[in-house]
Design a protein around this motif. Structure first.
Motif, PDB file in Angstrom:
ATOM      1  N   HIS A 127     -29.179 -10.747 -13.288  1.00  0.00           N
ATOM      2  CA  HIS A 127     -28.175  -9.483 -13.127  1.00  0.00           C
ATOM      3  C   HIS A 127     -27.673  -9.364 -11.650  1.00  0.00           C
ATOM      4  CE1 HIS A 127     -28.777  -8.175 -17.417  1.00  0.00           C
ATOM      5  NE2 HIS A 127     -27.936  -7.383 -17.378  1.00  0.00           N
TER       6      HIS A 127
ATOM      7  N   VAL B 229     -32.717  -5.857 -16.963  1.00  0.00           N
ATOM      8  CA  VAL B 229     -31.922  -4.727 -17.229  1.00  0.00           C
ATOM      9  C   VAL B 229     -31.600  -4.556 -18.705  1.00  0.00           C
ATOM     10  CG1 VAL B 229     -29.380  -4.004 -17.023  1.00  0.00           C
ATOM     11  CG2 VAL B 229     -30.559  -4.956 -15.179  1.00  0.00           C
ATOM     12  N   ASP B 230     -31.223  -5.453 -19.328  1.00  0.00           N
ATOM     13  CA  ASP B 230     -30.766  -5.166 -20.922  1.00  0.00           C
ATOM     14  C   ASP B 230     -31.943  -4.769 -21.831  1.00  0.00           C
ATOM     15  OD1 ASP B 230     -28.491  -6.079 -19.956  1.00  0.00           O
ATOM     16  OD2 ASP B 230     -28.066  -7.755 -21.182  1.00  0.00           O
TER      17      ASP B 230
ATOM     18  N   GLU C 135     -23.785  -0.991 -15.440  1.00  0.00           N
ATOM     19  CA  GLU C 135     -25.158  -1.027 -15.363  1.00  0.00           C
ATOM     20  C   GLU C 135     -26.081  -1.000 -14.080  1.00  0.00           C
ATOM     21  OE1 GLU C 135     -25.891  -4.760 -18.470  1.00  0.00           O
ATOM     22  OE2 GLU C 135     -25.199  -5.375 -16.665  1.00  0.00           O
TER      23      GLU C 135
ATOM     24  N   HIS D 187     -20.552  -7.704 -16.674  1.00  0.00           N
ATOM     25  CA  HIS D 187     -22.029  -8.081 -16.515  1.00  0.00           C
ATOM     26  C   HIS D 187     -22.560  -7.630 -15.111  1.00  0.00           C
ATOM     27  CE1 HIS D 187     -25.836 -10.162 -17.636  1.00  0.00           C
ATOM     28  NE2 HIS D 187     -25.760 -10.724 -16.158  1.00  0.00           N
TER      29      HIS D 187
HETATM   30 ZN   LIG Z   1     -26.951  -6.440 -18.805  1.00  0.00          ZN
END
Ligand SMILES: [Zn+2]
Length: 255
Positions: free
Chosen positions: A40, A48-49, A171, A166
């Motif tokens: 990331h 992160v996800d 994020e 991304h």
């Molecule tokens: Zn992500």
């Protein structure tokens, strides 16, 4: 320790008798989080996800009424991340492995007596696999199945909306606000993989014809979007709204 914060809804925290005693299993909703472990950019952790799924649940579930029948299955943390091959920390499951994990979870959830499964997916690369697998699971087990994707769309500049796909502003802001010790905000960078007036083959993700890109083809940093404008303040606002949006969606489904 109270981990996770929604322990009263987290199925692995129940004993056998507790799972058997859950009332109204036919109308209860079981969430299966699917995330990713993948690069990331230089500023964010590779989890992160997977972490965002937990963060959204952490923010949303306390907003439900105690009697709202929503439960959470163990998360599927690593998934289909082949588009991020070539960066340290990316953990790639084959799409068939992700399919098998979702099917296995769904079959057991059905075996325990539940009839409704919702995948909370926080990684775009999983979507096609999640959708086709859920259809298969629904037909095979007679389950009501659905996808709960990102719960909230922030009001972002047009270019960020289309090409910030991304390790982006959203994020980075969300992670900086909720887990600052995992974020190196000074390392945040900007990389535009396309421009609004001249997208070439890099069309937005949901355009009619898209290019099966690999991140390394388009961004040496791993970032797609402008992470340099991420702030904790934006992250706090968006985290709060995402938690509220997910809570609302869950309430609509179980009330
Ligand atoms: Zn992500």
């Amino acid at each position: 320790m109270t981990w996770p914060s929604y322990r009263n809804r987290y199925l692995p925290a129940f004993c056998q008798a507790g799972i058997e005693a859950i009332p109204n299993k036919a109308s209860a909703l079981v969430i299966v989080p699917t995330g990713a472990i993948e690069q990331h950019g230089p500023q964010l952790p590779v989890g992160v996800d997977a972490l965002l799924g937990q963060i959204y649940l952490d923010l949303a579930l306390p907003r439900l009424a105690a009697e709202d029948p929503v439960y959470v299955a163990p998360p599927i943390q690593a998934a289909k991340s082949n588009e991020h091959d070539g960066f340290p920390g990316t953990l790639i499951l084959h799409r068939d492995s992700l399919r098998q994990l979702i099917l296995a979870a769904g079959r057991q959830i059905a075996e325990w007596g539940f009839r409704r499964v919702a995948v909370l997916n926080t990684h775009g690369g999983n979507i096609s696999v999640v959708k086709s697998t859920l259809r298969e699971l629904g037909l095979e087990q007679g389950l009501k199945v659905e996808v709960l994707s990102f719960p909230y769309e922030a009001d972002l500049p047009e270019r960020e909306k289309l090409y910030g796909i991304h390790a982006n502003e959203m994020e980075s802001s969300l992670m900086y606000a909720t887990t600052p010790d995992m974020v190196d905000i000074a390392a945040a960078t900007c990389c535009w993989i396309g421009s609004l007036d001249d997208p070439k083959i890099l069309k937005p993700e949901f355009a009619p014809a898209t290019y099966a890109w690999k991140t390394l083809d388009v961004s040496s940093s791993g970032v797609a979007g402008d992470a340099t404008v991420a702030t904790a303040e934006k992250g706090r606002l968006w985290a709060d709204r995402a938690g509220e949006a997910l809570a609302q969606r869950l309430k609509e489904r179980v009330r």
